[in-house]
Design an enzyme around this catalytic site. Structure first.
Site, mmCIF file in Angstrom:
data_model
loop_
_atom_site.group_PDB
_atom_site.id
_atom_site.type_symbol
_atom_site.label_atom_id
_atom_site.label_comp_id
_atom_site.label_asym_id
_atom_site.label_seq_id
_atom_site.Cartn_x
_atom_site.Cartn_y
_atom_site.Cartn_z
ATOM 1 C CE LYS A 14 -2.234 -0.789 3.847
ATOM 2 N NZ LYS A 14 -1.535 -2.025 4.262
ATOM 3 N NE ARG A 89 -3.514 -0.826 10.454
ATOM 4 C CZ ARG A 89 -2.542 -0.205 9.819
ATOM 5 N NH1 ARG A 89 -2.712 0.983 9.345
ATOM 6 N NH2 ARG A 89 -1.389 -0.793 9.615
ATOM 7 N NE ARG A 123 7.839 -3.016 5.616
ATOM 8 C CZ ARG A 123 6.552 -2.734 5.776
ATOM 9 N NH1 ARG A 123 5.811 -2.404 4.733
ATOM 10 N NH2 ARG A 123 6.004 -2.808 6.954
ATOM 11 N NE ARG A 156 6.857 -0.413 9.586
ATOM 12 C CZ ARG A 156 5.653 -0.296 9.078
ATOM 13 N NH1 ARG A 156 5.494 0.278 7.895
ATOM 14 N NH2 ARG A 156 4.600 -0.744 9.714
ATOM 15 N NE ARG A 167 2.675 -4.503 11.125
ATOM 16 C CZ ARG A 167 3.647 -4.459 10.218
ATOM 17 N NH1 ARG A 167 4.776 -5.126 10.413
ATOM 18 N NH2 ARG A 167 3.501 -3.743 9.128
HETATM 19 P P1 AMP Z 1 1.449 0.937 8.899
HETATM 20 O O1 AMP Z 1 2.625 1.769 8.582
HETATM 21 O O2 AMP Z 1 0.198 1.367 8.182
HETATM 22 O O3 AMP Z 1 1.706 -0.538 8.742
HETATM 23 O O4 AMP Z 1 1.119 1.166 10.455
HETATM 24 C C1 AMP Z 1 2.060 0.817 11.434
HETATM 25 C C2 AMP Z 1 1.415 0.746 12.793
HETATM 26 O O5 AMP Z 1 0.876 2.016 13.126
HETATM 27 C C3 AMP Z 1 0.252 -0.219 12.914
HETATM 28 O O6 AMP Z 1 0.663 -1.557 13.153
HETATM 29 C C4 AMP Z 1 -0.494 0.382 14.115
HETATM 30 O O7 AMP Z 1 0.163 0.082 15.319
HETATM 31 C C5 AMP Z 1 -0.335 1.868 13.855
HETATM 32 N N1 AMP Z 1 -1.429 2.389 13.026
HETATM 33 C C6 AMP Z 1 -1.348 2.933 11.777
HETATM 34 N N2 AMP Z 1 -2.545 3.317 11.341
HETATM 35 C C7 AMP Z 1 -3.429 3.013 12.331
HETATM 36 C C8 AMP Z 1 -4.830 3.142 12.478
HETATM 37 N N3 AMP Z 1 -5.598 3.652 11.492
HETATM 38 N N4 AMP Z 1 -5.376 2.722 13.632
HETATM 39 C C9 AMP Z 1 -4.659 2.201 14.633
HETATM 40 N N5 AMP Z 1 -3.332 2.026 14.547
HETATM 41 C C10 AMP Z 1 -2.716 2.429 13.410
#
Ligand code: AMP
Length: 212
Positions: A14, A89, A123, A156, A167
């Site tokens: 994404k 989410r 990654r 990360r 996740r």
């Molecule tokens: P991402 O970079 O989108 O994979 O997000 C990394 C982490 O940020 C996720 O595993 C959550 O811990 C947090 N996170 C990102 N977006 C959200 C969201 N909309 N709601 C809750 N936690 C989020």
């Protein structure tokens, strides 16, 4: 005014697609994950609170994410559309988003779970510009540094195997039900997210041209 949500499991690509789509459509890429990581690096109180959940691979509480998202959506560059990546989410967040704005399209990235685990554990990301590399399929030109700005790449914390498992479970339990939410609204377009980024970008382009 394109207001597009990219929905899909972690590791589906994404972020990579959102960045190129945002460039092409000349709208900002809004990633709640990037915004939260930025807040964590800046050690704001919101960032420090969020960091605990992020490291564990769990969702950050809705009200914290909403606060950071509202602030970002309120900036002038978001007035003419955006690519939203990583929000909503869960169903509560989707309802909140429906109250804030009208989303035009939801592009749902479809990909087998085995491919995701492979992608996430390989990654490495540029902490400065967010470009993602894959040691197996898309390595940087110079080992360990970003092709675009030379910043040392980092893994990360939540790409560690235990956090990856959490996740994926969180996605299946809380985020996957949104597919039905947006299907019912007639907003959902599934996208085959297997293959290389160029192939996926091609499918996104066709999907966006097919119906606007
Ligand atoms: P991402 O970079 O989108 O994979 O997000 C990394 C982490 O940020 C996720 O595993 C959550 O811990 C947090 N996170 C990102 N977006 C959200 C969201 N909309 N709601 C809750 N936690 C989020």
């Amino acid at each position: 005014m394109p207001r597009i949500v990219l929905l899909g499991p972690p590791g589906a690509g994404k972020g990579t697609q959102a960045r190129s789509l945002a460039d092409r459509l000349r709208v900002p890429h809004l990633s709640t994950g990037d915004l939260l990581r930025e807040a964590a690096r800046a050690k704001t109180s919101l960032g420090e609170e969020a960091d605990v959940y992020m490291r564990a691979g769990r969702l950050v509480p809705d009200e914290l994410v909403l606060r950071i998202l509202r602030e970002r959506l309120g900036r002038p560059d978001a007035a003419n559309g955006y690519i939203l990546d990583g929000y909503p989410r869960n169903v509560a967040q989707a309802n909140e988003l429906d109250r804030i704005t009208a989303i035009d399209r939801v592009l749902a990235f479809d990909i087998p779970e085995a491919v995701l685990v492979e992608r996430l554990t390989q990654r490495w990301t540029c902490p400065k510009c967010g470009t993602a590399y894959n040691l197996a399929t898309r390595p940087p030109k110079t080992a360990g540094t970003c092709d675009l700005d030379g910043t040392p790449l980092a893994q990360r914390a939540d790409d560690a195997p235990a956090a990856v498992r959490t996740r994926l479970a969180v996605y299946n339990e809380q985020t996957a039900p949104l597919l039905e939410h947006y299907r019912r609204k007639g907003r959902l377009t599934p996208i085959d997210a297997t293959g290389d980024p160029g192939q996926v970008a091609g499918r996104l382009r066709i999907a966006l041209e097919a119906r606007t």
